[in-house]
Design an enzyme around this catalytic site. Structure first.
Site, PDB file in Angstrom:
ATOM      1  CG  HIS A  56      50.448  70.466  48.266  1.00 40.83           C
ATOM      2  ND1 HIS A  56      51.428  69.682  48.543  1.00 40.83           N
ATOM      3  CD2 HIS A  56      50.395  70.867  46.858  1.00 40.83           C
ATOM      4  CE1 HIS A  56      52.738  70.892  48.268  1.00 40.83           C
ATOM      5  NE2 HIS A  56      51.463  70.640  47.017  1.00 40.83           N
ATOM      6  CB  CYS A  57      48.086  75.736  49.129  1.00 43.61           C
ATOM      7  SG  CYS A  57      47.661  76.645  48.327  1.00 43.61           S
ATOM      8  N   PRO A  58      49.312  74.596  46.115  1.00 40.98           N
ATOM      9  CG  PRO A  58      48.522  74.475  43.841  1.00 40.98           C
ATOM     10  CD  PRO A  58      47.863  74.211  44.801  1.00 40.98           C
TER      11      PRO A  58
ATOM     12  N   GLY B  32      53.147  76.564  47.411  1.00 42.43           N
ATOM     13  CA  GLY B  32      54.517  75.729  47.380  1.00 42.43           C
ATOM     14  C   GLY B  32      53.727  74.582  48.653  1.00 42.43           C
ATOM     15  CG  ASN B  33      55.123  73.695  52.587  1.00 42.65           C
ATOM     16  OD1 ASN B  33      55.472  72.702  52.390  1.00 42.65           O
ATOM     17  ND2 ASN B  33      55.537  74.284  53.268  1.00 42.65           N
TER      18      ASN B  33
END
Length: 403
Positions: free
Chosen positions: A167-169, A172-173
């Site tokens: 999960h890559c902040p 945002g997804n």
């Protein structure tokens, strides 16, 4: 108070579980934590805006007009890959329906048998064979399914994602099966754009320093100094991230598998998805088929909702009333109905007075008045006496003789 069932059609994305947010009628799908994504967008757009405003006019005149053109193309590609990664479905898997979850629970209980009290039940796993290698499928207690190979449950989005990477902040997804290639192209193009801007910032400062001196150039171009600082601190992280994912693609691994050490060689476990060839692995990850989404976010479904009868009555009463029927036609129907008069709260009484018949029990003081009233009511009107024609003729003859 009874309830009324109402069926209406809604989009499927409105009823999807999990912690994702949807925009544009389900076309855009992102995580709820989007603050870091906006920071990423601001840094990219802000840095490129400064580059186009301060460096490009000078470099286009003194070096080549192709410099701002190539920078614009690279910038647009970076933004396109970022939005494609952030706004797409990463490969979310559907949760089991209640009847499917019940069936799976029955299968698990039948396979494990009765577990004695106080003992932990065995883990819920299934073994499948992929390329002569045993792979374990784990059961997800949230989605009520056995996850397919390489899938994992994201605790931030609360969904199982196929070929889950991480999960890559910053985007945002989640990064998974359906958007990994776009994520890699985003990091690769962003690395090239950062190196490109950083390089021509240095060239711009050097060319101006020849005529004005180094310190005077820094005072005249504060935007260039800011760009150099931003690019210098982001260059290492972006380039390092791109190199790490290039390494994973060459081995056909995911970040999740690399962190857990799933194919580290322990217990003679090898990666069953690797083709033992770097080019084949890169071709499969970057040039493989694009898988459709299983969510069907913009599909239609029926939703049954219950509301109270009072709410339904108020909704009906709020609707425009039908035109009333003419009063002339309604009057006979009311008077002809025997039950309508009884239902009317205001009763109308008609008094009918009949003539009193005198008898021996009638008091003497009441007899005259009663008899007079009865005679008055029953006596017909006095008629004017009629004069016959013969009498009228005799009266006229006698009058003539008198004269």
């Amino acid at each position: 108070m009874s309830a009324v069932m109402i069926t209406r059609k809604v989009r499927k994305w409105e009823k999807l579980p999990g912690k994702n947010t949807f925009c544009c009628d389900g076309r855009v799908m992102m995580a709820r934590q989007k603050g870091v994504f906006y920071l990423t967008l601001f840094l990219i757009v802000g840095t490129c805006a400064l580059f186009f405003a301060f460096e490009c006019p000078y470099l286009a005149v003194h070096l080549s007009p192709a410099i701002p053109v190539f920078a614009a193309v690279l910038f647009l590609f970076v933004i396109a890959m970022l939005l494609r990664t952030s706004f797409s479905d990463p490969g979310v898997l559907l949760r089991a329906r209640p009847e499917e979850a019940t069936f799976i629970e029955m299968e698990i209980e039948a396979a494990n048998g009765n577990v004695p009290a106080g003992q932990r039940p065995p883990p819920r796993i299934r073994n499948v064979q992929i390329n002569n290698q045993i792979v374990k499928l784990k059961y997800c207690y949230t989605c009520k399914i056995f996850r397919p190979p390489r899938a994992s449950h994201c605790s931030i989005c609360d969904n199982c994602v196929d070929r889950f990477d991480h999960h890559c902040p910053w985007v945002g997804n989640c990064v998974g099966k359906r958007n990994y290639r776009y994520f890699y192209m985003f990091t690769l193009s962003l690395s090239l754009l950062t190196i490109y801007i950083f390089t021509f910032d240095i060239v711009h400062v050097v060319m101006r320093s020849v005529d004005n001196g180094f310190l005077n150039t820094l005072k005249e171009t504060p935007g260039t100094v800011l760009e150099v600082l931003v690019c210098f601190f982001t260059l290492w992280s972006v380039v390092g991230l791109t190199g790490f994912h290039t390494y994973l693609i060459s081995l056909n691994q995911t970040t999740n598998e690399d962190i857990k050490g799933s194919w580290s060689g322990k217990n003679r476990v090898q990666n069953p998805y690797s083709h033992k060839n770097i080019l084949k692995n890169c071709f499969e990850v970057l040039c493989g088929p694009t898988y459709p989404s299983v969510l069907d976010r913009r599909g239609m479904m029926q939703e049954d909702s219950s509301i109270s009868s009072a709410t339904a009555v108020s909704a009906v009463s709020a609707a425009p009333a039908a035109p009333a029927a003419p009063a002339v036609s309604a009057a006979p129907a009311v008077s002809a109905s025997p039950s309508s008069s009884s239902s009317n709260p205001v009763s109308q009484t008609t008094k009918i007075t009949a003539p009193l018949i005198l008898n021996m029990h009638t008091p003497d003081d009441a007899k005259p008045s009663i008899a007079a009233s009865a005679e008055k009511r029953t006596s017909p009107k006095e008629e004017t006496p009629k004069v016959l024609p013969e009498a009228d003729a005799e009266a006229s003859v006698a009058k003539d003789k008198a004269h």
